[in-house]
Enzyme design. Structure first.
Site, mmCIF file in Angstrom:
data_model
loop_
_atom_site.group_PDB
_atom_site.id
_atom_site.type_symbol
_atom_site.label_atom_id
_atom_site.label_comp_id
_atom_site.label_asym_id
_atom_site.label_seq_id
_atom_site.Cartn_x
_atom_site.Cartn_y
_atom_site.Cartn_z
ATOM 1 N N GLU A 185 0.677 -1.288 0.229
ATOM 2 C CA GLU A 185 0.101 -0.069 0.012
ATOM 3 C C GLU A 185 0.845 1.157 0.015
ATOM 4 O OE1 GLU A 185 -2.601 -0.809 3.070
ATOM 5 O OE2 GLU A 185 -3.365 -2.555 2.207
ATOM 6 N N ARG A 236 1.928 -8.554 1.142
ATOM 7 C CA ARG A 236 1.249 -8.101 2.142
ATOM 8 C C ARG A 236 1.630 -8.251 3.314
ATOM 9 N NH1 ARG A 236 -4.627 -7.357 3.323
ATOM 10 N NH2 ARG A 236 -5.138 -8.478 5.025
ATOM 11 N N ASN A 256 -1.949 -7.374 10.248
ATOM 12 C CA ASN A 256 -3.160 -6.815 10.933
ATOM 13 C C ASN A 256 -4.076 -8.033 11.061
ATOM 14 O OD1 ASN A 256 -4.478 -4.275 11.262
ATOM 15 N ND2 ASN A 256 -5.665 -4.484 9.319
ATOM 16 N N ARG A 257 -3.758 -9.426 11.329
ATOM 17 C CA ARG A 257 -4.167 -10.312 11.965
ATOM 18 C C ARG A 257 -3.565 -10.817 12.982
ATOM 19 N NH1 ARG A 257 -6.850 -8.205 8.572
ATOM 20 N NH2 ARG A 257 -7.909 -8.972 6.707
ATOM 21 N N HIS A 309 -4.185 2.495 5.408
ATOM 22 C CA HIS A 309 -4.072 1.619 4.558
ATOM 23 C C HIS A 309 -4.716 2.228 3.110
ATOM 24 C CE1 HIS A 309 -3.787 -2.138 7.350
ATOM 25 N NE2 HIS A 309 -3.917 -1.103 8.152
ATOM 26 N N SER A 310 -4.588 1.608 1.992
ATOM 27 C CA SER A 310 -5.338 1.936 0.902
ATOM 28 C C SER A 310 -5.412 0.626 0.162
ATOM 29 C CB SER A 310 -3.930 2.848 0.069
ATOM 30 O OG SER A 310 -2.876 1.968 -0.279
ATOM 31 N N GLU A 387 -8.652 3.519 5.271
ATOM 32 C CA GLU A 387 -8.395 3.163 3.742
ATOM 33 C C GLU A 387 -8.247 4.765 2.732
ATOM 34 O OE1 GLU A 387 -7.221 0.036 2.660
ATOM 35 O OE2 GLU A 387 -8.157 -1.064 4.131
HETATM 36 ZN ZN LIG Z 1 -3.956 -2.725 4.280
#
Ligand SMILES: [Zn+2]
Ligand SMILES: *[C@@H]1O[C@H](CO)[C@@H](O)[C@H](O)[C@H]1NC(C)=O
Ligand SMILES: *[C@@H]1O[C@H](CO)[C@@H](O)[C@H](O)[C@H]1NC(C)=O
Length: 429
Positions: A185, A236, A256-257, A309-310, A387
């Site tokens: 991103e 990612r 992010n998890r 994020h994007s 986002e």
């Molecule tokens: Zn993201």
């Protein structure tokens, strides 16, 4: 002879670079109901879909589909009546074109930018790190450079503490902004560096330092970031190889998890080869622990946490693992909307307007172990996943055309300022 040999070698290298995306396709999908969004959410796991832009009602998303799932995917879209079209017939060749465009742009734009951060192109890790090092050296009374840890591959993770009172005034509210949890991103790091610029090099609103302390972490995941430039554009995860017996073949964890909140329950992959692999244990990744420790160390005064994020033009909040609302849902929604409204005052007509809401309800996809849910669960009153805008149909391949970077960082900063002030009004001392 030598030159043409070199050129041939170079071109061969460039085209070998995106080999892993050979035969992949990217599709636009436009769901028109909550049911259809839910179905996309379910297919994400079963067809290993990888959304570059999440779809929401009436707003198209952009999704990568591997060759072995393309027929099933198209059949499923037709069966449930979700409108879709192909964005790139072959992701690898589109990425090769993106590279050529970037290289030719670099040649045109080459200039010596001593310590200054340009906003007309995406930036390498070196450029970003040079910038924050320079800022810390030039403004020692305002800026403290912190290097809390090294990444899995040994790169420093760096953030800046910005304060006119050396973080010593307990009456000030703390805002924490980080970018590049997901290294593909690329649009997110410029938002972080521009925020630094507006606080340190071009402060136009003294309240922002009189009443606030700031923590800005522009590149959470430097290993992944370098990897997206050199090898796989859509990487990612982190690059760790110590999480699972198969991590050697399939490195990395989705930061992010990886947070310790409903960890590894929904919207995650249990396989290290999955894009959303949650890791071998909560906070297994040093990059996760850096964010976690900043949150805990500054908790009493932190009023606002933004995870940038994007793409998608969305401001999302808890709870993302089950779609229920937190006790702070009202202020989360109200302040999210005021940030979005401020941005809309100067946004471009080409940009989709922001959607603000509960993460699960907006994108239809449950996710556990996210950073904003973790921050909120330990007591940060306002925590958002943000986002940034992407143009969707207007994407140049997979990039937002670099000519829009300046617009994005400026309008986003306006929204951040509104959010910070409103957060302080409600939750500050
Ligand atoms: Zn993201
Ligand atoms: C913080 O606020 C209190 C109460 O308004 C005030 O007495 C104190 O001087 C302030 N502290 C600083 C460091 O400004
Ligand atoms: C500083 O910021 C203001 C407002 O954002 C802008 O108008 C001005 O051009 C900037 N100055 C410099 C030197 O960047």
């Amino acid at each position: 002879m030598k030159i043409s040999y070199f050129l041939w070698f170079f071109l061969a290298f460039v085209s070998a670079k995106h080999e892993s995306y050979s035969g992949w396709k990217s599709y636009y999908v436009t769901p028109s109901s909550m049911d259809q969004i839910e179905i996309l959410g379910q297919l994400t796991d079963s067809l290993d879909l990888d959304f570059l832009i999440y779809a929401t009602i009436g707003r198209e998303g952009l999704v990568l589909v591997k060759p072995e799932y393309q027929m099933t995917f198209e059949d499923a879209m037709e069966d449930v009546g979700i409108s879709f079209s192909v964005h790139a017939e072959d992701v690898k060749s589109q990425l090769d074109k993106d590279d050529e465009l970037m290289i030719s742009r670099r040649k045109l734009n080459r200039k010596s930018s001593q310590g200054e951060m340009p906003y007309d192109d995406y930036q390498t890790l070196d450029v970003i790190y040079d910038y924050i090092d320079t800022i810390a050296e030039k403004y020692p009374n305002l800026v403290t450079l912190v290097t809390p840890a090294n990444s899995f591959e040994g790169r420093p993770i760096k953030y800046l503490k910005i304060s006119s009172s050396n973080f010593q005034n307990d009456n000030k509210s703390i805002v924490f902004l980080e970018a590049m949890i997901h290294p593909r991103e690329w649009l997110t790091a410029p938002v972080a560096t521009y925020s630094i610029h507006k606080l340190v090099e071009n402060l136009t609103d003294s309240e922002l330092l009189d009443k606030f302390d700031w923590i800005i972490l522009p590149v959470v995941n430097p290993d992944g970031y370098v990897y997206t430039f050199e090898r796989e554009r859509f990487w990612r995860k982190t690059r760790s190889t110590d999480q699972h017996p198969s991590s050697d073949q399939c490195p990395g964890v989705d930061i992010n998890r990886n947070f310790d909140f409903a960890w590894n329950t929904v919207g995650v992959s249990n396989s290290p080869c999955g894009e959303s692999y949650a890791g071998g244990r909560p906070a297994s990744e040093v990059e996760t622990r850096v964010i976690r420790d900043i949150l805990h160390d500054n908790l009493p005064r932190m009023v606002l946490y933004l995870s940038i994020h994007s793409y998608g033009s969305m401001i999302l909040y808890s709870w993302g693992h089950d779609g229920s609302l937190s006790n702070y849902a009202l202020p989360l929604q109200a302040i999210g909307v005021s940030m979005a409204e401020k941005i809309s005052e100067r946004s471009l007509p080409d940009f989709p307007s922001y959607v603000v809401g509960n993460a699960k309800l907006v994108v239809g996809y449950q996710m556990s172990g996210s950073s904003h849910d973790y921050a909120h669960s330990i007591g940060v009153p306002l925590a958002y996943t943000w986002e940034l805008p992407g143009l969707s149909r207007g994407l140049m391949g997979f990039h937002l055309d670099p000519k829009y970077i300046k617009q994005v960082v400026e309008e986003t900063w306006d929204g951040i300022v509104v959010g910070a002030k409103a957060a302080r009004e409600l939750f500050g001392k």
